[in-house]
Write an enzyme that holds these catalytic residues in place. Structure first.
Site, PDB file in Angstrom:
ATOM      1  N   LEU A  74       3.299 -17.325  -9.353  1.00  0.00           N
ATOM      2  CA  LEU A  74       3.028 -18.141 -10.661  1.00  0.00           C
ATOM      3  C   LEU A  74       4.048 -18.761 -11.151  1.00  0.00           C
ATOM      4  CD1 LEU A  74       0.910 -15.327 -12.020  1.00  0.00           C
ATOM      5  CD2 LEU A  74      -0.143 -17.654 -11.133  1.00  0.00           C
ATOM      6  N   HIS A 121       5.164  -4.024  -6.955  1.00  0.00           N
ATOM      7  CA  HIS A 121       5.606  -4.283  -5.949  1.00  0.00           C
ATOM      8  C   HIS A 121       5.977  -3.096  -5.039  1.00  0.00           C
ATOM      9  CE1 HIS A 121       7.855  -6.979  -3.303  1.00  0.00           C
ATOM     10  NE2 HIS A 121       8.750  -6.063  -3.304  1.00  0.00           N
TER      11      HIS A 121
HETATM   12  C1  GAR Z   1       0.139  -3.588  -2.350  1.00  0.00           C
HETATM   13  O1  GAR Z   1       1.163  -2.767  -1.580  1.00  0.00           O
HETATM   14  C2  GAR Z   1       1.047  -4.122  -3.293  1.00  0.00           C
HETATM   15  O2  GAR Z   1       2.084  -3.576  -3.875  1.00  0.00           O
HETATM   16  C3  GAR Z   1       1.509  -5.277  -2.511  1.00  0.00           C
HETATM   17  O3  GAR Z   1       0.457  -5.719  -1.740  1.00  0.00           O
HETATM   18  C4  GAR Z   1      -0.246  -4.593  -1.435  1.00  0.00           C
HETATM   19  C5  GAR Z   1      -1.886  -4.868  -1.956  1.00  0.00           C
HETATM   20  O4  GAR Z   1      -2.822  -3.598  -1.692  1.00  0.00           O
HETATM   21  N1  GAR Z   1       2.138  -6.580  -3.043  1.00  0.00           N
HETATM   22  C6  GAR Z   1       2.926  -7.259  -3.160  1.00  0.00           C
HETATM   23  O5  GAR Z   1       3.794  -6.991  -1.884  1.00  0.00           O
HETATM   24  C7  GAR Z   1       3.288  -8.071  -4.019  1.00  0.00           C
HETATM   25  N2  GAR Z   1       4.635  -8.854  -3.952  1.00  0.00           N
HETATM   26  P1  GAR Z   1      -4.009  -3.592  -2.494  1.00  0.00           P
HETATM   27  O6  GAR Z   1      -4.928  -5.061  -2.252  1.00  0.00           O
HETATM   28  O7  GAR Z   1      -4.794  -2.646  -1.783  1.00  0.00           O
HETATM   29  O8  GAR Z   1      -3.834  -3.178  -3.891  1.00  0.00           O
END
Ligand code: GAR
Length: 203
Positions: free
Chosen positions: A97, A113
């Site tokens: 964003l 994260h």
């Molecule tokens: C999670 O591990 C989250 O921490 C990560 O993506 C995954 C989403 O899983 N986010 C990032 O990397 C953001 N930079 P989910 O859709 O099952 O919650």
């Protein structure tokens, strides 16, 4: 009784973190806030099905259809205003964003994260890639971070962190699962309750 904080969860994928939030609200771990809206930037995100199953209003906002990042963010802002949203949770939301957006919601946007910030974070570090980098570096401890969102990717003030051990033979997938189960699904709901509880007093 004071009114609850209205929470919007922004998602792009499977939505296991959204599910952790839904479950935490049911269990009363989140008691100062209510998830009132789920916004996805992907049409086929399973997170939308999870929201529908929990009777939460959903919306899909597609950048491609809207033509620009500006129009995409404007549409999200409209939805947030229409639904009187106080707190935005990025739960696996794979879009960065702009400052224009984040400055409108200072200390009202939080993100989870999958690493211990400042390791393995910033532009290009998302989802499974984070765990691939952690394994390539050979770290023995990783984890998850919940932080406020500002204009710097993964750069806002840290709210909570939890460490998780890396095990011999881990693959990015096994490590991702362990980090989610032992860290993300725990500290995200706790952080949401903590921030909602603070915001309730200014509502
Ligand atoms: C999670 O591990 C989250 O921490 C990560 O993506 C995954 C989403 O899983 N986010 C990032 O990397 C953001 N930079 P989910 O859709 O099952 O919650």
């Amino acid at each position: 009784m004071q009114k609850k904080v209205n929470i919007a969860v922004l998602v792009s994928g499977g939505g296991t973190n959204l599910q952790a939030l839904i479950d935490a609200e049911k269990k009363g771990i989140i008691k100062s806030g209510k998830i009132t809206l789920v916004i996805s930037n992907k049409k086929d995100a399973f997170a939308l099905t999870r929201a529908e199953r929990a009777n939460i209003k959903t919306a899909t906002v597609l950048r491609k259809e809207l033509g620009s990042q500006e129009a995409f963010e404007e549409r999200i802002k409209e939805l947030l205003k229409e639904n009187d949203v106080d707190l935005i949770v990025l739960a696996g939301f794979m879009s960065i964003l702009s400052k224009d957006f984040t400055s409108d919601y200072e200390e009202r946007i939080i993100n989870v994260h999958p690493s211990l910030i400042p390791s393995f974070c910033g532009q290009g570090f998302y989802g499974l890639k984070v765990h691939e980098h952690a394994l390539a570096k050979g770290v023995k401890v990783t984890g998850a971070t919940v932080h406020f969102v500002n204009e710097v990717p993964d750069g806002g003030k840290i709210i909570m962190q939890k460490a998780v051990a890396v095990k011999d033979g881990d693959t990015p997938e096994t490590l991702q699962k362990r980090v989610m189960r032992l860290a993300e699904w725990k500290i995200l709901p706790l952080s949401v309750e903590m921030v909602s509880n603070k915001l309730i007093n200014v509502k």
